[in-house]
Design an enzyme around this catalytic site. Structure first.
Site, mmCIF file in Angstrom:
data_model
loop_
_atom_site.group_PDB
_atom_site.id
_atom_site.type_symbol
_atom_site.label_atom_id
_atom_site.label_comp_id
_atom_site.label_asym_id
_atom_site.label_seq_id
_atom_site.Cartn_x
_atom_site.Cartn_y
_atom_site.Cartn_z
ATOM 1 N N HIS A 104 13.879 -29.368 10.795
ATOM 2 C CA HIS A 104 12.573 -29.672 10.189
ATOM 3 C C HIS A 104 12.835 -30.439 8.908
ATOM 4 O O HIS A 104 13.535 -29.970 8.019
ATOM 5 C CB HIS A 104 11.789 -28.399 9.885
ATOM 6 N N CYS A 105 12.280 -31.641 8.829
ATOM 7 C CA CYS A 105 12.551 -32.532 7.698
ATOM 8 C C CYS A 105 11.404 -32.465 6.685
ATOM 9 O O CYS A 105 10.283 -32.887 7.000
ATOM 10 C CB CYS A 105 12.729 -33.963 8.206
#
Length: 267
Positions: free
Chosen positions: A128-129
């Site tokens: 998850h960025c």
């Protein structure tokens, strides 16, 4: 209302876009190579730089807003057909049993993982960025890598442009006063350049061995990898095939079938 806006990533995306255009404006307004080209009537390089910045922003929003490959139901509905997916989920002797997610209670395809931030399971989960406020998964991973490459090109060009505009002065105070905004832009661009270089190199390496960030970092906890050797990757088909599959094959992959086929092959 405010929490919902923040949760959808509006603040992060708006901040990124605003910072991008502020830096671009500084580069165009100061006495840089861009400004000199405009004054001479040579508009090719300024127009090309502007288009690259626009392309990087468009790719940013595309990756940020794209479905990363959320698992919607036990049966995949993205063009493969439910029967094929369910058949592939039948436990085989050489394939680890597919597990149900403890949060959304959906049966996870191999290489999928539940994201605590998005509160969804993602196929071929990478990470998850927080930069894009979205997961990077099977559907948008290739576009994330393309975005990093375009962003790096824009950043390195921006560094060159910013350096071309730094002018000498009689004293340090006058020098900082004349180049303050340009130095601030150079600092921002320099930091982002280092981050993007590291990200791009890491992702290209992982893509070349057909591995995800999650698998690379948590190999010892993943059921289908923890019993493999330290250097063994059941999804690796060689650098060229891995790169071809990643960038050119736009379809969902039944990773449990790939795992079973490779596990059955003699080493």
């Amino acid at each position: 209302m405010v929490q919902n806006v923040f949760r959808t990533g509006f603040v992060v995306r708006a901040s990124h876009t605003l910072l991008t255009w502020l830096v671009t404006l500084v580069l165009f307004l100061h006495d840089t190579d861009l400004r000199r080209c405009e004054e001479r009537g040579e508009l090719l390089l300024p127009a090309l730089f502007f288009l690259i910045v626009v392309l990087s922003v468009l790719l940013y929003f595309a990756v940020s807003l794209m479905d990363p490959g959320f698992v919607l139901t036990d049966a995949v509905t993205d063009g493969q057909g439910s029967s094929e997916e369910m058949e592939s989920m039948i436990p085989q002797s050489s394939t680890p049993r597919m597990r149900r997610c403890g949060y959304c209670l959906l049966q996870q395809p191999m290489r999928a993982k539940h994201c605590q931030t998005c509160k969804r399971c993602v196929r071929r989960f990478d990470h998850h960025c927080p930069w894009i406020e979205n997961c990077v998964g099977e559907r948008n991973h290739r576009w994330f890598v393309v975005y990093l490459a375009v962003q790096l090109l824009a950043l390195l060009w921006a560094v060159h442009i910013a350096l071309s505009g730094v002018s000498p002065r009689e004293s340090w105070s006058l020098w900082f006063r004349a180049n303050g905004f340009l130095l601030a832009a150079l600092g921002v661009v320099g930091v982002f350049s280092v981050v993007v270089v590291l990200l791009l190199c890491c992702h290209l390496y992982l893509v070349s061995i057909n591995c995800t960030t999650w698998e690379f970092m948590s190999r010892h906890r993943i059921s289908y990898l923890k019993n493999c050797g330290n250097e063994e990757n059941p999804f690796d088909r060689g650098v060229l095939c891995n790169l071809w599959d990643f960038f050119c094959i736009c379809r969902a992959v039944m990773w449990d079938q790939v795992y079973q086929r490779n596990s059955a092959s003699p080493v």
